[in-house]
Each structure stands twice: as structure tokens, then as C-alpha cells.
Design a protein around this motif. Structure first.
Motif, mmCIF file in Angstrom:
data_model
loop_
_atom_site.group_PDB
_atom_site.id
_atom_site.type_symbol
_atom_site.label_atom_id
_atom_site.label_comp_id
_atom_site.label_asym_id
_atom_site.label_seq_id
_atom_site.Cartn_x
_atom_site.Cartn_y
_atom_site.Cartn_z
ATOM 1 N N THR A 110 23.720 7.265 15.966
ATOM 2 C CA THR A 110 22.827 8.353 15.586
ATOM 3 C C THR A 110 22.300 8.160 14.170
ATOM 4 O O THR A 110 21.146 8.476 13.894
ATOM 5 C CB THR A 110 23.563 9.701 15.702
ATOM 6 O OG1 THR A 110 24.135 9.801 17.011
ATOM 7 C CG2 THR A 110 22.621 10.861 15.502
ATOM 8 N N VAL A 144 17.602 13.733 18.264
ATOM 9 C CA VAL A 144 17.009 13.502 16.938
ATOM 10 C C VAL A 144 15.569 14.000 16.919
ATOM 11 O O VAL A 144 15.125 14.617 15.940
ATOM 12 C CB VAL A 144 17.098 11.999 16.558
ATOM 13 C CG1 VAL A 144 16.323 11.715 15.295
ATOM 14 C CG2 VAL A 144 18.551 11.597 16.391
ATOM 15 N N ARG A 172 20.617 10.794 22.801
ATOM 16 C CA ARG A 172 20.688 10.775 21.330
ATOM 17 C C ARG A 172 19.288 10.782 20.714
ATOM 18 O O ARG A 172 19.030 11.496 19.742
ATOM 19 C CB ARG A 172 21.454 9.538 20.852
ATOM 20 C CG ARG A 172 22.925 9.637 21.027
ATOM 21 C CD ARG A 172 23.634 8.436 20.407
ATOM 22 N NE ARG A 172 25.020 8.432 20.813
ATOM 23 C CZ ARG A 172 25.540 7.618 21.734
ATOM 24 N NH1 ARG A 172 24.791 6.708 22.311
ATOM 25 N NH2 ARG A 172 26.804 7.691 22.047
#
Length: 63
Positions: A3, A56, A52
Motif C-alpha cells: 500500500t 487508495v 488496495r
């Protein structure tokens, strides 16, 4: 993909990476339907990487 690495990428790069991973996931699912995969765990890894990236992107849209 971590991440932290994703957070350093621009939105355009994230969208490109998301499209690439989705295409790879589609191809693997197709192959999995036809025959056995050498590494079926790759499906889960790709799904998690896509999640992921979407996380974001969602964080950046809220700011």
C-alpha cells in the motif's frame, strides 16, 4: 504490491495499474475455467491488489 508503494503513484498511474491487473485477473479466470492453473493462489493475490488500488483511489477522492 504494498500500500505504501501505491500511495506514491499518481492517480493516472493507479488507474493504469488497475486496468492491467483487471485484465490479468480476467485472463487467469478464463484459463482457470479451461484447465488447472499452476498457481491458483495468484487469483487471490490479484483480487487483493485490485482492492488496495481501489482503496487508495477512494481515499484520494475524499480529500
Amino acid at each position: 504490491m504494498k500500500t505504501k508503494e501505491l500511495r506514491t503513484l499518481s492517480i493516472d498511474d493507479l488507474l493504469k495499474k488497475n486496468a492491467e491487473l483487471r485484465e490479468d485477473l480476467f485472463k487467469l479466470r478464463f484459463k482457470h475455467g479451461i484447465r488447472r492453473l499452476e498457481n491458483p493462489a495468484k487469483l487471490g493475490v490479484l483480487r487483493k491488489d485490485i482492492a488496495r488500488i481501489q482503496t487508495v483511489l477512494a481515499e484520494r477522492n475524499q480529500k
